[in-house]
Scaffold this active site. Structure first.
Site, PDB file in Angstrom:
ATOM      1  N   SER A   1       0.852  -1.187   0.000  1.00 19.06           N
ATOM      2  CA  SER A   1       0.000   0.000   0.000  1.00 19.06           C
ATOM      3  C   SER A   1       0.885   1.232   0.000  1.00 19.06           C
ATOM      4  O   SER A   1       2.107   1.132   0.037  1.00 19.06           O
ATOM      5  CB  SER A   1      -0.908   0.006   1.235  1.00 19.06           C
ATOM      6  N   LYS A   2       0.259   2.401  -0.030  1.00 17.64           N
ATOM      7  CA  LYS A   2       1.024   3.646  -0.109  1.00 17.64           C
ATOM      8  C   LYS A   2       1.984   3.810   1.065  1.00 17.64           C
ATOM      9  O   LYS A   2       3.033   4.425   0.931  1.00 17.64           O
ATOM     10  CB  LYS A   2       0.071   4.844  -0.164  1.00 17.64           C
TER      11      LYS A   2
END
Length: 463
Positions: free
Chosen positions: A243-244
């Site tokens: 994820s980010k």
């Protein structure tokens, strides 16, 4: 056979690490075999595709140095070709018009779910020998469906996952053109791979479910089916989906965060592929070694610590002039004037083995450009009255140094230490705080030499 690979991102966002790895492996395989690497922009999702996203992808590819040989090709510019092939398939019977309404499909799905059956199109408009089709409803624009085989299996030898077989009865007659005439993703990909002579499709394993459908369409068109290699997903440091917060950011964010592109490439190369125990290698070496046989089928795990280590190795080996330009660019972005710095390349040489990012390097040489004041806490801890007295003595001795070189400066520091009857840190640490605003630095005599007489004496006088 001439190897032809492609990287085919959708311009609905930035180029992230997973996409960059796919591009790298596709590029390297083509380079390894003297083939052609093609860039194709799959922009049929008009609602989500943007020119900014296209540019972000191209910028990311350019920063990484993954030059394409052909393209970029844009699917939206190939609509006439897709429609031509669809008409050909309607004519030869491998595709057909379907007039089923959305309400009918919703009712069919609800019925199948109630029976615990897999939701799928039931073929009510599929033409078969001896079958009577419903009457064409008025005012309904049909979709076009592919007439998928109903028996047998579709199989391929995946270059990463091994043999994969899917029973055709598991696949329904999927839509290849919407009611407004626009072709769907799975169909466009097939025509593109066919027209562009793609021999090897290297892509993420989220596309595995698309592959049997695409193979069946290629077979219906009489096209050569490429070899497929589906790369496993990349997990974050914590073992969860990337994820980010742990890596799934724009490739250009790595530039902003101070990574060298060759370090990122080296790291990406080791995400799911290996060559013995080799950790640090050039792209030339990677191309010579790369093959599909040594790509692991299990998920790769992103390791920020390893990436940072690699970046540090590449910074140590990088040309000082290049590092200086990168550091100056970052300092300029912070509003720091680097024009009055005496010799930033020498400052870079002092710090390049102590940092793991270009941003850290920029921060380290900041005091060589402008005066950086220590925090009140650091000043209170290190710039005591005794320390200030020692620094005053040192300032006198430094002012008398005839040749401003490290050995002479080191001698002045040692004389000050002896004169005040203290140990070296009692002078060296306050000196660093006074000159650099922080208590750590490379060898202090070298720091003094690079800072220059005028700056050193000026900053000591201001203590």
């Amino acid at each position: 056979m001439t190897v032809r690979t492609r990287f085919a991102p959708s311009p609905t966002g930035f180029l992230h690490i997973g996409g960059a790895r796919t591009a790298l492996f596709s590029w390297a395989y083509a380079r390894r075999h003297g083939g052609t690497f093609i860039l194709r922009i799959e922009d049929t999702d008009v609602a989500r595709s943007t020119p900014e996203a296209v540019q972000a992808i191209i910028d990311g590819m350019n920063w990484l140095g993954l030059a394409h040989d052909e393209g970029p090709f844009y699917q939206m510019q190939r609509m006439d070709r897709y429609k031509e092939v669809i008409q050909q398939m309607l004519k030869d019977g491998s595709a057909y018009y379907c007039y089923t309404s959305k309400e009918e499909l919703d009712a069919l799905r609800a019925e199948q779910e109630a029976k615990k059956e897999k939701p799928r199109y039931d073929g009510r408009w599929r033409p078969e020998a001896g079958k009577t089709l419903p009457s064409v409803p008025a005012g309904v624009e049909p979709v076009v469906r592919f007439k998928n085989p109903t028996t047998g299996v579709v199989a391929w030898e995946d270059q990463v996952k091994g043999r994969i077989e899917i029973a055709n009865e598991e696949l329904d007659d999927f839509i290849i053109a919407r009611a407004d005439g626009t072709p769907t993703y799975n169909f466009c990909v097939v025509v593109d791979d066919w027209d562009m002579g793609i021999t090897h499709v290297i892509r993420g394993d989220d596309h595995v479910n698309n592959t049997p459908r695409q193979i069946n369409v290629l077979s219906a068109l009489g096209a050569t089916v490429p070899q497929y290699a589906h790369l496993s997903m990349i997990l974050g440091d914590d073992g969860q989906k990337l994820s980010k917060r742990h890596g799934a950011v724009s490739v250009m964010q790595y530039d902003e965060d101070g990574y060298l592109p060759e370090a990122v490439l080296n790291y990406l190369a080791r995400l799911g592929w290996s060559h013995g125990d080799e950790e640090l290698f050039s792209m030339e070496q990677f191309v010579q070694w790369f093959d599909l046989d040594h790509i692991t089928a299990s998920a790769a795990q992103f390791n920020t610590e390893k990436l940072n280590w690699l970046n540090a190795q590449y910074i140590k080996a990088a040309d000082n002039a290049r590092l200086t330009a990168e550091a100056k660019k970052r300092l300029a972005g912070q509003g720091v004037d680097t024009s009055t710095a005496l010799d930033l390349e020498r400052a870079v040489a002092l710090y390049k083995e102590r940092v793991s990012s270009l941003n850290e390097l920029a921060d380290a040489i900041h005091p060589f450009c402008v005066t950086v004041h220590a925090s009140e806490e650091v000043r209170a801890q290190h710039l005591t009255e005794a320390a200030k007295a020692a620094l005053a003595t040192l300032a006198e001795k430094l002012a008398a140094v005839s040749e401003w070189v490290a050995p002479n400066l080191s001698a002045a520091i040692k004389e000050t230490v002896a004169a005040h009857g203290v140990k070296m840190p009692a002078v060296a640490i306050p000196l660093r705080v006074a000159l650099l605003g922080q208590p750590q630095s490379p060898s202090i005599d070298q720091v003094l030499e690079v800072l220059g007489r005028e700056r050193v004496l000026e900053r000591l006088q201001a203590v």
